[in-house]
Motif scaffolding. Structure first.
Motif, PDB file in Angstrom:
ATOM      1  N   PRO A   1      21.262  45.659 -12.785  1.00 25.85           N
ATOM      2  CA  PRO A   1      21.077  44.292 -13.287  1.00 25.85           C
ATOM      3  C   PRO A   1      22.253  43.837 -14.159  1.00 25.85           C
ATOM      4  CG  PRO A   1      19.114  45.633 -13.650  1.00 25.85           C
ATOM      5  CD  PRO A   1      20.212  46.568 -13.254  1.00 25.85           C
ATOM      6  N   VAL A   2      22.405  42.549 -14.268  1.00 29.19           N
ATOM      7  CA  VAL A   2      23.358  41.956 -15.209  1.00 29.19           C
ATOM      8  C   VAL A   2      22.622  40.852 -15.962  1.00 29.19           C
ATOM      9  CG1 VAL A   2      24.259  40.407 -13.400  1.00 29.19           C
ATOM     10  CG2 VAL A   2      25.589  40.791 -15.484  1.00 29.19           C
ATOM     11  N   THR A   3      22.758  40.866 -17.304  1.00 29.98           N
ATOM     12  CA  THR A   3      22.039  39.918 -18.157  1.00 29.98           C
ATOM     13  C   THR A   3      23.041  39.021 -18.870  1.00 29.98           C
ATOM     14  OG1 THR A   3      20.276  41.531 -18.513  1.00 29.98           O
ATOM     15  CG2 THR A   3      20.394  39.677 -20.042  1.00 29.98           C
ATOM     16  N   PHE A   4      22.786  37.717 -18.825  1.00 28.05           N
ATOM     17  CA  PHE A   4      23.637  36.729 -19.494  1.00 28.05           C
ATOM     18  C   PHE A   4      22.935  36.261 -20.767  1.00 28.05           C
ATOM     19  CE2 PHE A   4      24.625  36.648 -15.002  1.00 28.05           C
ATOM     20  CZ  PHE A   4      26.017  36.702 -14.992  1.00 28.05           C
ATOM     21  N   PHE A   5      23.620  36.423 -21.911  1.00 25.71           N
ATOM     22  CA  PHE A   5      23.055  36.111 -23.219  1.00 25.71           C
ATOM     23  C   PHE A   5      23.611  34.788 -23.744  1.00 25.71           C
ATOM     24  CE2 PHE A   5      22.561  40.645 -22.815  1.00 25.71           C
ATOM     25  CZ  PHE A   5      21.376  40.931 -23.472  1.00 25.71           C
ATOM     26  N   PHE A   6      22.702  33.948 -24.258  1.00 24.49           N
ATOM     27  CA  PHE A   6      23.082  32.665 -24.823  1.00 24.49           C
ATOM     28  C   PHE A   6      22.389  32.479 -26.168  1.00 24.49           C
ATOM     29  CE2 PHE A   6      23.205  32.260 -20.225  1.00 24.49           C
ATOM     30  CZ  PHE A   6      24.438  31.653 -19.995  1.00 24.49           C
ATOM     31  N   ASN A   7      23.162  32.167 -27.204  1.00 24.21           N
ATOM     32  CA  ASN A   7      22.564  31.758 -28.465  1.00 24.21           C
ATOM     33  C   ASN A   7      22.199  30.277 -28.399  1.00 24.21           C
ATOM     34  OD1 ASN A   7      23.969  34.367 -30.065  1.00 24.21           O
ATOM     35  ND2 ASN A   7      22.125  33.534 -30.994  1.00 24.21           N
TER      36      ASN A   7
ATOM     37  N   SER B   1      28.017  29.911 -31.023  1.00 25.87           N
ATOM     38  CA  SER B   1      28.627  30.888 -30.139  1.00 25.87           C
ATOM     39  C   SER B   1      27.608  31.994 -29.873  1.00 25.87           C
ATOM     40  CB  SER B   1      29.875  31.474 -30.793  1.00 25.87           C
ATOM     41  OG  SER B   1      29.497  32.311 -31.886  1.00 25.87           O
ATOM     42  N   SER B   2      28.032  33.034 -29.188  1.00 27.14           N
ATOM     43  CA  SER B   2      27.134  34.161 -28.911  1.00 27.14           C
ATOM     44  C   SER B   2      27.237  35.247 -29.973  1.00 27.14           C
ATOM     45  CB  SER B   2      27.472  34.768 -27.541  1.00 27.14           C
ATOM     46  OG  SER B   2      28.786  35.311 -27.549  1.00 27.14           O
ATOM     47  N   ILE B   3      27.851  34.957 -31.114  1.00 28.94           N
ATOM     48  CA  ILE B   3      28.184  35.988 -32.094  1.00 28.94           C
ATOM     49  C   ILE B   3      26.953  36.715 -32.625  1.00 28.94           C
ATOM     50  CG2 ILE B   3      28.154  34.423 -34.086  1.00 28.94           C
ATOM     51  CD1 ILE B   3      30.678  35.938 -35.076  1.00 28.94           C
TER      52      ILE B   3
ATOM     53  N   TYR C   1      38.111  32.831 -34.589  1.00 26.14           N
ATOM     54  CA  TYR C   1      36.881  32.746 -33.813  1.00 26.14           C
ATOM     55  C   TYR C   1      35.963  31.724 -34.477  1.00 26.14           C
ATOM     56  CZ  TYR C   1      32.793  34.268 -31.138  1.00 26.14           C
ATOM     57  OH  TYR C   1      31.704  34.321 -30.295  1.00 26.14           O
ATOM     58  N   ILE C   2      35.375  30.836 -33.675  1.00 21.70           N
ATOM     59  CA  ILE C   2      34.509  29.781 -34.218  1.00 21.70           C
ATOM     60  C   ILE C   2      33.059  30.184 -33.970  1.00 21.70           C
ATOM     61  CG2 ILE C   2      33.875  27.355 -34.079  1.00 21.70           C
ATOM     62  CD1 ILE C   2      36.739  26.803 -33.142  1.00 21.70           C
ATOM     63  N   ASN C   3      32.377  30.548 -35.076  1.00 22.74           N
ATOM     64  CA  ASN C   3      30.995  31.012 -34.950  1.00 22.74           C
ATOM     65  C   ASN C   3      30.093  29.955 -34.335  1.00 22.74           C
ATOM     66  OD1 ASN C   3      32.146  33.056 -36.412  1.00 22.74           O
ATOM     67  ND2 ASN C   3      30.553  33.138 -37.971  1.00 22.74           N
ATOM     68  N   ALA C   4      30.262  28.718 -34.764  1.00 19.40           N
ATOM     69  CA  ALA C   4      29.428  27.630 -34.265  1.00 19.40           C
ATOM     70  C   ALA C   4      30.132  26.315 -34.537  1.00 19.40           C
ATOM     71  CB  ALA C   4      28.054  27.649 -34.931  1.00 19.40           C
ATOM     72  N   SER C   5      29.917  25.361 -33.660  1.00 22.42           N
ATOM     73  CA  SER C   5      30.636  24.094 -33.793  1.00 22.42           C
ATOM     74  C   SER C   5      29.736  23.025 -34.393  1.00 22.42           C
ATOM     75  CB  SER C   5      31.160  23.648 -32.415  1.00 22.42           C
ATOM     76  OG  SER C   5      30.106  23.536 -31.506  1.00 22.42           O
ATOM     77  N   TRP C   6      29.310  23.239 -35.634  1.00 22.39           N
ATOM     78  CA  TRP C   6      28.631  22.174 -36.367  1.00 22.39           C
ATOM     79  C   TRP C   6      29.139  22.183 -37.793  1.00 22.39           C
ATOM     80  CZ3 TRP C   6      24.908  25.933 -34.369  1.00 22.39           C
ATOM     81  CH2 TRP C   6      24.549  26.921 -35.281  1.00 22.39           C
ATOM     82  N   LYS C   7      29.003  21.070 -38.465  1.00 23.08           N
ATOM     83  CA  LYS C   7      29.507  20.946 -39.836  1.00 23.08           C
ATOM     84  C   LYS C   7      28.534  21.616 -40.788  1.00 23.08           C
ATOM     85  CE  LYS C   7      32.105  16.659 -39.244  1.00 23.08           C
ATOM     86  NZ  LYS C   7      32.202  15.231 -39.612  1.00 23.08           N
ATOM     87  N   ASP C   8      28.858  22.781 -41.178  1.00 24.26           N
ATOM     88  CA  ASP C   8      28.004  23.509 -42.087  1.00 24.26           C
ATOM     89  C   ASP C   8      28.862  24.577 -42.743  1.00 24.26           C
ATOM     90  OD1 ASP C   8      25.696  24.419 -43.380  1.00 24.26           O
ATOM     91  OD2 ASP C   8      24.482  23.889 -41.635  1.00 24.26           O
ATOM     92  N   TRP C   9      28.224  25.377 -43.570  1.00 32.96           N
ATOM     93  CA  TRP C   9      28.981  26.401 -44.265  1.00 32.96           C
ATOM     94  C   TRP C   9      29.593  27.381 -43.266  1.00 32.96           C
ATOM     95  CZ3 TRP C   9      28.572  31.724 -44.787  1.00 32.96           C
ATOM     96  CH2 TRP C   9      29.389  32.278 -45.768  1.00 32.96           C
TER      97      TRP C   9
END
Length: 849
Positions: free
Chosen positions: A411-417, A423-425, A706-714
């Motif tokens: 199997p192969v599993t695709f992970f999405f946050n 991101s998927s971090i 690396y960009i953890n997430a693309s929203w304006k926050d801490w």
């Protein structure tokens, strides 16, 4: 057949060598398994050989019959050719006879014509006689003239026939001309019977036609020759197939022995099958092994044995890394010089090169040591596959693969946050990869009041899913990780529910094609927004598209589209209010801090059911009726203001510093707010960890942050994907789950939640699933179809050390389960009483991991 005795000898030989010292006792189980597999294949080959032998016998019999028929046809042709030659000779004679008779008739008719008529000889003789008599010629002349006239008249009668003769068969009655004509007619008839005319084909034509049946392009002889050639080929093929089956049987036996180090026994089998060169190679291998020259032995073995056997030799020699190299690509350090920008309007001028980094690793899981491949890089998501038309974005991913296992079964599993905009971090660094960040959740440290942690230790993941599946962590949102849109597209062009799903689908299709995973079982694993919105819609999109975007794969194995989906801490329905679903979570939090005594000695699962019963029987009916109800016995008193709790796991808290303050003459103590948002306490540490981890463990290095997430926050430096996201309210994944089940009723589905998650409370998902009826006859709902399993954790329940092992056990059961409807799939869903209709409320403006 003698071959059966050869097989029996081989079986006895293998039985006798089962206890050979040429392999260790540790290999006994593997050897027995290989023996069983070899025996099963041999049984099949025996059947094939029997069939081929029968076919060979039949082909031989038919060949003999055809050869005999061919000889008969040859005799028939000789007879036909002789007949035709005789008839042609007769025709030549008859033609000459006709020509002679025709000349005779013509001559006689000419003679008759010369005698008859006004100018004929008879009339001229009569004239001469009259002249003689009138002129008083001498009696002698007159007599002579009369004699001549009489002779001419007699000759005419001879030619024409004398009717005064009574015998009509008398030649004198018939006349010479008629006799000649009869002779000509007879010869002509005989010739016509040979050469034919407009009405009859003639003997020669018939003979030629008969001969043509046997000779010529479509004649019986050529047909027979073609059949003879065909049957001869069948015979040759049957002989070759039988011999090939014998050789394959020998190789199966020998390979089963070779893989377990029984080289001498394998060599005897190969020698017995006539494969003496291969047997000699095995004896060379044996000599190298005795001398401790594993590499040399492997080099020799490569010439005659499959990769699996060579790998086993390396492993027995303690060179398991060399064994893995036979399957995995070589280590490759990728120096990515592309500059990545997470802002809304950013775009790449062209797609990033797709060659990934590679680094091989060894780990131990459940006492078993094995190697795996870590890789990272970009794949281009195209608007149209497999043609690779219209590039959309370069999507960054990190993959962990067991390259020594067959792709068709692996199997192969695709992970999405989630986020949307993450991101998927989080899943990548802390969930089920071979290594994970050790957060020791839900523990916190007092010093975090002043500063969040800078880093976490990366440890070998004892609960990694690498034993069940290859793992692909995807930074699907352009502007996160190192993913970015390709011009003329911009990052924000993909910041929406529908476009995000389509981009995700095309990335998976591209990954499948690039890595030849068409036949692999495929799973989706989505967390939060990723689990409740993206993954349900993506599952539906994948199933609707089917294999239309797949490149054709040479193996011919049936491709797989989607096998299963895990909804992790999902937000299934963004229009549903959490107010009526939060109490069980807060009550469990109060119990955790010993603020209530209602739980008693119940397990956490039993206490959760007590809370569900209270919600259904008392709280929800009161809420619907607009009444208030005392819940303090479950929720406990409020925590002091100086305690701040993490929304993603209520058990995580910090005690804030306080200052004395005076207001309107009253003096009191006030908590000092943190300089950062406690909900994102791990952000800085994760960013530091992945910056170090990717080049060190995955061989991927880039100068871009690396960009953890693309929203304006801490600690999110990008331009607000969350704020700019096109949510397409009311966003819900529930209809898409129903549609996916309709397309593939066998798809496996699982929901997992943390009991202490106040961002997406577990009871909210249970109510949402319970509220969707999928069978009006049986009155079943999505909750009956999709198991919901809860753990002692938060939103990212894998942060919690207590939850990891139970959750891994549930995931193992889920992956091991057969398709839905053919057996048990993990666990039975919780039995809930149907909830009252819920008040709807807009989604709260909070980003979800």
């Amino acid at each position: 057949m003698n071959f059966r005795f050869l097989l029996l000898f081989a079986v006895l030989g293998l039985s006798a060598c089962n206890g050979s010292n040429s392999s260790s006792n540790d290999n006994a189980g593997t050897f027995d398994a290989d023996m069983l597999a070899a025996q099963a294949k041999l049984d099949g080959l025996n059947s094939q050989i029997s069939q081929k032998t029968a076919a060979l016998t039949a082909a031989g019999a038919k060949l003999t019959a055809t050869e005999q028929a061919d000889a008969a046809l040859g005799a028939k042709i000789k007879e036909g050719e002789d007949t035709l030659a005789r008839l042609l000779d007769e025709a030549r004679i008859k033609t000459k006879d006709v020509e002679t008779a025709s000349t005779k008739v013509q001559s006689l008719n000419q003679e008759r014509a010369d005698l008859e008529g006004p100018d004929g000889k008879i009339e001229r003789a009569k004239a001469v006689l009259a002249d003689y008599e009138g002129a008083g010629a001498t009696p002698g002349k007159i007599a002579k003239a009369k004699t001549e006239l009489a002779g001419l008249e007699a000759r005419l009668v001879k030619l024409k026939g004398d009717e005064t003769i009574k015998d009509q068969k008398d030649p004198n009655h018939i006349g010479s001309i008629k006799l000649a004509e009869n002779e000509l007619s007879a010869h002509t008839a005989e010739l016509t019977s040979l050469i034919g005319d407009a009405k009859n084909p003639g003997k020669i034509k018939l003979a030629m036609d008969e001969l043509a049946r046997y000779v010529g392009e479509n004649g019986l002889i050529e047909t027979a020759k073609a059949e003879l050639t065909r049957i001869d080929k069948l015979k040759t093929a049957a002989i070759a197939d039988t011999e090939a089956a014998k050789l394959e049987a020998a190789r199966i036996r020998s390979n089963a022995l070779i893989e377990t180090g029984h080289f001498s026994e394998a060599a005897k089998i190969l020698d017995g099958a006539g494969l003496t060169a291969e047997g000699a190679s095995l004896r060379t291998v044996t000599a190298f092994v005795k001398e401790g020259k594993t590499a040399e032995a492997a080099g020799e073995l490569t010439k005659i044995a499959p990769v699996k056997a060579v790998a086993a030799l390396y492993t027995r020699g303690g060179l398991d890394e060399e064994a893995y190299k036979l399957y995995a690509p070589a280590d490759f350090k990728l120096e990515d010089t592309t500059s990545y920008d997470g802002s809304a309007g950013a775009q790449l001028a062209a797609a990033v090169d797709e060659k990934p980094s590679v680094k091989r690793h060894k780990m131990t899981l459940d006492g078993k040591a094995f190697w795996y491949t870590a890789s990272a890089g970009h794949l281009t998501a195209f608007a149209k596959n497999p043609e690779k038309i219209d590039p959309q974005a370069s999507i960054f991913y990190t993959a962990y693969t067991r390259d020594d296992l067959p792709k068709g079964d692996r199997p192969v599993t695709f992970f999405f946050n989630g986020g949307p905009g993450a991101s998927s971090i989080y899943l990548h660094l802390a969930s089920w990869a071979p290594k994970r960040a050790f957060l020791d959740g839900p523990k916190t440290k007092p010093e975090w009041v002043d500063n969040p942690p800078d880093s976490f230790d990366m440890i070998e993941d004892a609960e990694s899913m690498i034993d069940k599946s290859d793992l692909v962590f995807v930074d699907i949102v352009p502007g996160t990780g190192y993913s970015q849109a390709i011009a003329p597209k911009k990052n924000h062009d993909f910041w929406g529910v529908t476009v995000d799903v389509e981009l995700s689908r095309q990335f998976i299709t591209r990954y499948v094609n690039a890595h030849k995973r068409q036949a692999s079982p495929k799973y989706l694993y989505g967390e939060s927004y990723g689990g409740g919105i993206r993954v349900p819609k993506l599952a539906r999109a994948l199933l609707e598209a089917g294999t239309s975007g797949y490149e054709k794969e040479a193996s011919g194995v049936k491709p797989d589209v989607l096998t299963g989906v895990v909804f992790h801490s999902p937000a299934f329905d963004y229009s549903a209010s959490d107010s009526e679903a939060m109490l069980p979570t807060t009550a469990l939090g109060a119990d955790y801090f010993d603020m209530t005594q209602e739980r008693g000695d119940r397990s956490i699962d039993e206490y959760a059911q007590v809370l569900r019963d209270f919600m259904v029987k008392e709280y929800l009916p009161a809420l619907k009726a607009g009444k208030t109800i005392d819940v303090s016995k479950y929720s406990g008193p409020e925590r002091p203001a100086e305690f701040i709790h993490n929304s993603y796991d209520y058990r995580m808290y910090l005690r804030l510093k306080t200052v004395q303050t005076t207001f309107m003459g009253l003096t009191g103590v006030m908590p000092v707010p943190l300089d950062y948002e406690f909900d994102f306490v791990e952000e800085r540490a994760f960013n530091n960890v992945i910056t170090d981890y990717l080049p060190r463990h995955v061989n991927y290095k880039t100068a871009s942050p690396y960009i953890n997430a693309s929203w304006k926050d801490w600690f999110h430096p990008a331009e607000g994907a969350f704020e700019s996201w096109n949510f397409e309210f009311p966003a819900s994944g529930l209809p898409d789950i129903v549609a996916a089940i309709g397309i593939d009723p066998t798809i496996k589905l699982l929901t997992v939640h943390g009991y202490y998650d106040t961002v997406t409370p577990f009871y909210r998902s249970e109510l949402s699933l319970k509220g969707v009826e999928i069978d009006p006859v049986k009155k079943t709902t999505l909750l009956d179809r999709i198991p919901v399993k809860n753990f002692a954790g938060g939103h990212m329940m894998y942060y919690s050390e207590e939850a990891r092992a139970p959750m891994k056990k549930t995931l193992d059961e889920f992956y091991d389960a057969p398709p839905y409807g053919t057996g048990p799939t993990v666990i039975k869903a919780q039995g809930l009483v149907a909830a009252a209709s819920m008040q709807r409320a807009p989604v709260r403006a909070q980003a979800l991991h």
